[in-house]
Design an enzyme around this catalytic site. Sequence first.
Site, PDB file in Angstrom:
ATOM      1  N   TYR A 115       0.866  -1.180   0.000  1.00 20.13           N
ATOM      2  CA  TYR A 115       0.000   0.000   0.000  1.00 20.13           C
ATOM      3  C   TYR A 115       0.896   1.221   0.000  1.00 20.13           C
ATOM      4  CZ  TYR A 115       0.933   1.276   4.882  1.00 20.13           C
ATOM      5  OH  TYR A 115       1.536   1.679   6.043  1.00 20.13           O
ATOM      6  N   CYS A 116       0.297   2.392  -0.080  1.00 24.74           N
ATOM      7  CA  CYS A 116       1.056   3.642  -0.048  1.00 24.74           C
ATOM      8  C   CYS A 116       0.113   4.739   0.410  1.00 24.74           C
ATOM      9  CB  CYS A 116       1.661   3.941  -1.423  1.00 24.74           C
ATOM     10  SG  CYS A 116       0.432   4.045  -2.738  1.00 24.74           S
ATOM     11  N   GLY A 117       0.170   5.922  -0.219  1.00 25.01           N
ATOM     12  CA  GLY A 117      -0.747   6.987   0.142  1.00 25.01           C
ATOM     13  C   GLY A 117      -2.084   6.845  -0.542  1.00 25.01           C
TER      14      GLY A 117
END
Length: 305
Positions: free
Chosen positions: A259-261
């Site tokens: 995942y990330c932002g």
Amino acid sequence: MTHRILTLFFVINFVILGTVAFGEITVISPQDANQLIEQTDETRRPIVLDTRGGYKDYFRGHLPTAHHINFGTLRGTDNGVPVQYLPDDLTAALLVRAGVDKDRTHLVYATGDVLPNDEILSATMVAYVLEKFGVTDIRIVDGGLAEWKAQGLPVTQKYFGNPEGDLPTAMNKEIGVNLDKLLSRKDKSDVVLVDARPHNEYIGEDDIWVRKGHISGAINFHWARLMEEENTHKFLPYSMVKSDLEKAGLTPDKEIIVYCGTSREGSLLRFYLRHVAKFPNVRLYEGSWKEYASLEQYPAETKSN
């Protein structure tokens, strides 16, 4: 002798076909991409997708036959959370309009440049959406437009509109996870949860997010570590990053959730692990930190794991 020859024939065909099928979602050099575009048989030419967010960049110059599909059009606010993926029917309509077709090769690219340019993330995000919608022939042009120009390949300002596409009948939603699936899997001993953002965002030293830090238990591996410094659209060979991935606990025997932002950085890390490094079990948490951070009932942390 005949039996041995037949056995060898089937083994060779299995290996070749298996390799081709597995390699259909991969990276392609600009030269090889150009050869596909220049085929005389129009029915065999690829669907070329320019994924850049700036439409004026497309106007200034793009690959021949490139159709502009702004990555941002595939996401919108949902239940107050910005940049969430659109409902499937809306996404399908946009993909059909862009000419995405179950029987064609798709070349995907954006701008190649040094950080803070991160246009490659729009390419991997669109590639992720295509894969989720069942498309199995996707090639990201290695080095993007910058490498294309550096090799002296043709650029045009002419618009190109694809005819309507024909999407696969079955989707491949298993490549992503929602919040419920993330919560049920992230603390398992054989699962690695990895945050693809820069380290300062991972530890909460930023002014971006409604909550600071990362999902509890997540490690950090910035996506840019997989790319060449002078061109963040160009992938490093797996042999060059294998040791770094192993030190981070990212190995092919694990189930990996990235995942990330907003899911773009995560889409690149997933693309690399799944389609460059050939890890068998890598999925993307689509909601990513923008969704998780808005739900204060779920724990977050700022310490490094």
